[in-house]
Design an enzyme around this catalytic site. Structure first.
Site, PDB file in Angstrom:
ATOM      1  N   HIS A  16       0.887  -0.905   0.186  1.00 61.99           N
ATOM      2  CA  HIS A  16       0.120   0.102   0.067  1.00 61.99           C
ATOM      3  C   HIS A  16       1.033   1.111   0.106  1.00 61.99           C
ATOM      4  CE1 HIS A  16      -3.930   2.056   1.127  1.00 61.99           C
ATOM      5  NE2 HIS A  16      -3.060   2.828   1.285  1.00 61.99           N
ATOM      6  N   HIS A  18       1.427   5.009  -2.304  1.00 65.06           N
ATOM      7  CA  HIS A  18       0.781   5.763  -3.088  1.00 65.06           C
ATOM      8  C   HIS A  18       1.743   7.006  -4.068  1.00 65.06           C
ATOM      9  CE1 HIS A  18      -2.960   6.265  -1.771  1.00 65.06           C
ATOM     10  NE2 HIS A  18      -3.091   5.944  -0.739  1.00 65.06           N
ATOM     11  N   HIS A 202      -9.662   1.683  -0.305  1.00 68.18           N
ATOM     12  CA  HIS A 202      -9.298   2.348   0.964  1.00 68.18           C
ATOM     13  C   HIS A 202     -11.029   2.308   1.254  1.00 68.18           C
ATOM     14  CE1 HIS A 202      -5.706   4.201  -1.118  1.00 68.18           C
ATOM     15  NE2 HIS A 202      -5.157   4.474   0.366  1.00 68.18           N
ATOM     16  N   GLU A 205      -9.878   3.913   7.558  1.00 68.52           N
ATOM     17  CA  GLU A 205      -9.611   5.031   8.192  1.00 68.52           C
ATOM     18  C   GLU A 205     -10.443   5.619   7.912  1.00 68.52           C
ATOM     19  OE1 GLU A 205      -5.900   6.706   5.810  1.00 68.52           O
ATOM     20  OE2 GLU A 205      -4.812   6.460   7.221  1.00 68.52           O
ATOM     21  N   ASP A 283       2.144   3.992   2.643  1.00 62.90           N
ATOM     22  CA  ASP A 283       1.006   4.970   2.130  1.00 62.90           C
ATOM     23  C   ASP A 283       1.256   5.540   1.243  1.00 62.90           C
ATOM     24  OD1 ASP A 283      -1.833   5.562   1.800  1.00 62.90           O
ATOM     25  OD2 ASP A 283      -2.367   5.812   3.679  1.00 62.90           O
ATOM     26  N   ASP A 284       2.370   7.351   2.435  1.00 59.96           N
ATOM     27  CA  ASP A 284       2.723   8.088   1.684  1.00 59.96           C
ATOM     28  C   ASP A 284       3.525   8.029   2.878  1.00 59.96           C
ATOM     29  OD1 ASP A 284       0.165   9.142  -0.088  1.00 59.96           O
ATOM     30  OD2 ASP A 284      -0.698   9.017   2.131  1.00 59.96           O
TER      31      ASP A 284
HETATM   32  N1  HPA Z   1      -5.144   7.979   1.512  1.00 58.86           N
HETATM   33  C1  HPA Z   1      -6.406   8.075   0.822  1.00 58.86           C
HETATM   34  N2  HPA Z   1      -5.969   8.757  -0.377  1.00 58.86           N
HETATM   35  C2  HPA Z   1      -4.695   9.017  -0.668  1.00 58.86           C
HETATM   36  C3  HPA Z   1      -3.985   8.328   0.264  1.00 58.86           C
HETATM   37  C4  HPA Z   1      -3.675   8.350   1.645  1.00 58.86           C
HETATM   38  O1  HPA Z   1      -3.569   8.645   1.968  1.00 58.86           O
HETATM   39  N3  HPA Z   1      -2.673   9.386  -0.071  1.00 58.86           N
HETATM   40  C5  HPA Z   1      -3.166   9.380  -1.669  1.00 58.86           C
HETATM   41  N4  HPA Z   1      -4.189   9.447  -1.795  1.00 58.86           N
HETATM   42 ZN    ZN Z   2      -4.006   4.810   1.299  1.00 58.58          ZN
END
Ligand code: HPA
Ligand code: ZN
Length: 341
Positions: A16, A18, A202, A205, A283-284
């Site tokens: 996961h 991005h 997603h 969260e 994630d990021d």
């Molecule tokens: N969550 C949801 N959408 C996203 C994210 C994230 O962390 N990063 C880029 N798009």
């Molecule tokens: Zn994400």
């Protein structure tokens, strides 16, 4: 904190991540300069080493604030070379931490903001990947992903573009962005149009357990981006367990976005002990001050995961990866090789 030698060598998987969320502040500055843009410094916190974003202290508000910064950071990218560079840069860092496989969440919408068609974006990413693979052996697949808050009509376009431009490394369709925008049902046409063999979304969260349920019931996913807030509803947990659901757990993301204030509140350990097929994701990573290696380290230091349990997490991820069976078998052998040490 550097990984100890044993943790460094442990094969890791990032299911996961991005792609635009892997841009380092240094790379953002480099690209801004290369592209003749002046605004990169506004993205950076005072330390110059992390991105900053405005957020209120609700999970939903934090996500929306973060997503604005994410889009702004993408604004420093202008060329195919930029996509190649961030892909290579991320995969090189991940491989150096023992990552053997990553699934990149990619966004035709962000490619378009950069000024690239979807095929141009895929070509650029593949060039960065080829270079990283030649150096480290790291493997990837890509998840073509629609952005919820851009709306169902835009998502459908992404689904169609994905379908009309098949690529051997794009094996799944996904849904990201503001988890509270629209409903899951609004996005089913996009998944149907993409017509790819695998799906993730997603859910759970910034939004509660009911979105996890609707991702499962409406979009028919078995793999879930996050899913952590399923813990708030025993019935949803039981339903998830019944389908052997696969949560893509991103602890640092959840902390940075204020879903949990302390590691003690985070359900990672509860998920694992409940027999859910837990996987980890960054994630990021550059926005949340993490990396896939750091996520494994956090699982060990704050949630008591042993090396054997972390290896199980990697095995789970490869078993549930969106790849062909020959690649899966090859990657499982890399995990077995570590066990045999
Ligand atoms: N969550 C949801 N959408 C996203 C994210 C994230 O962390 N990063 C880029 N798009
Ligand atoms: Zn994400």
């Amino acid at each position: 904190m550097p990984l100890n030698d044993r943790l460094l060598a442990l094969p890791k998987v990032d299911l996961h991540v991005h792609l635009e969320g892997t841009i380092t502040p240094a790379m953002a500055q480099k690209l801004a300069a290369r592209n003749g843009l002046a605004h990169a410094p506004e993205l950076l916190a005072a330390d110059g080493e992390s991105f900053r974003w405005e957020a209120d202290d609700t999970a939903a508000g934090a996500l929306v604030g973060f997503l604005k910064a994410y889009d702004a950071a993408t604004g420093v990218m202008k060329t195919a070379q930029d996509y190649s560079d961030i892909t290579y840069d991320y995969l090189k860092r991940a491989a150096a931490e023992g990552c053997i496989y990553a699934e990149l969440t990619i966004s035709a919408d962000h490619g378009q903001q950069v000024g690239l068609t979807y095929p141009q974006m895929l070509d650029a990413i593949t060039k960065g990947f080829d270079k990283a693979k030649a150096e480290s052996g790291i493997e990837i697949r890509m998840i073509s992903t629609a952005v919820r808050h851009y709306g169902p009509a835009e998502a459908l376009k992404v689904g169609r573009i994905t379908h009309d431009n098949p690529h051997p490394l794009v094996t799944a369709f996904g849904l990201a962005g503001d988890e509270n925008a629209y409903t899951m049902a609004d996005f089913e046409p996009a998944y149907a149009a993409a017509a790819l063999p695998y799906r993730t979304a997603h859910a759970g969260e910034a939004s509660g357990p009911s979105t996890v349920r609707s991702a499962r019931e409406v979009l028919k996913v078995r793999r879930f981006g996050h899913m952590v807030r399923a813990i708030e509803d025993a019935d949803v947990m039981a339903e998830q367990k019944a389908i052997n659901a696969v949560p893509e757990v991103c602890v640092s993301s959840n902390m940075a976005l204020g879903v949990y204030k302390t590691y003690a509140e985070h359900p990672l350990r509860k998920f694992f002990d409940a027999g859910l097929k837990v996987t980890l994701g960054s994630d990021d990573p550059t926005f949340f001050g993490t990396s896939i290696g750091r996520e494994y380290q956090i699982a060990q230091e704050h949630f008591g995961f042993t090396d054997a349990e972390l290896l199980q997490v990697s095995r789970n991820a490869i078993e549930e990866a969106f790849v062909d069976e020959a690649t899966r078998a090859k990657l499982l052998r890399r995990i077995d090789a570590y066990t045999a040490d």
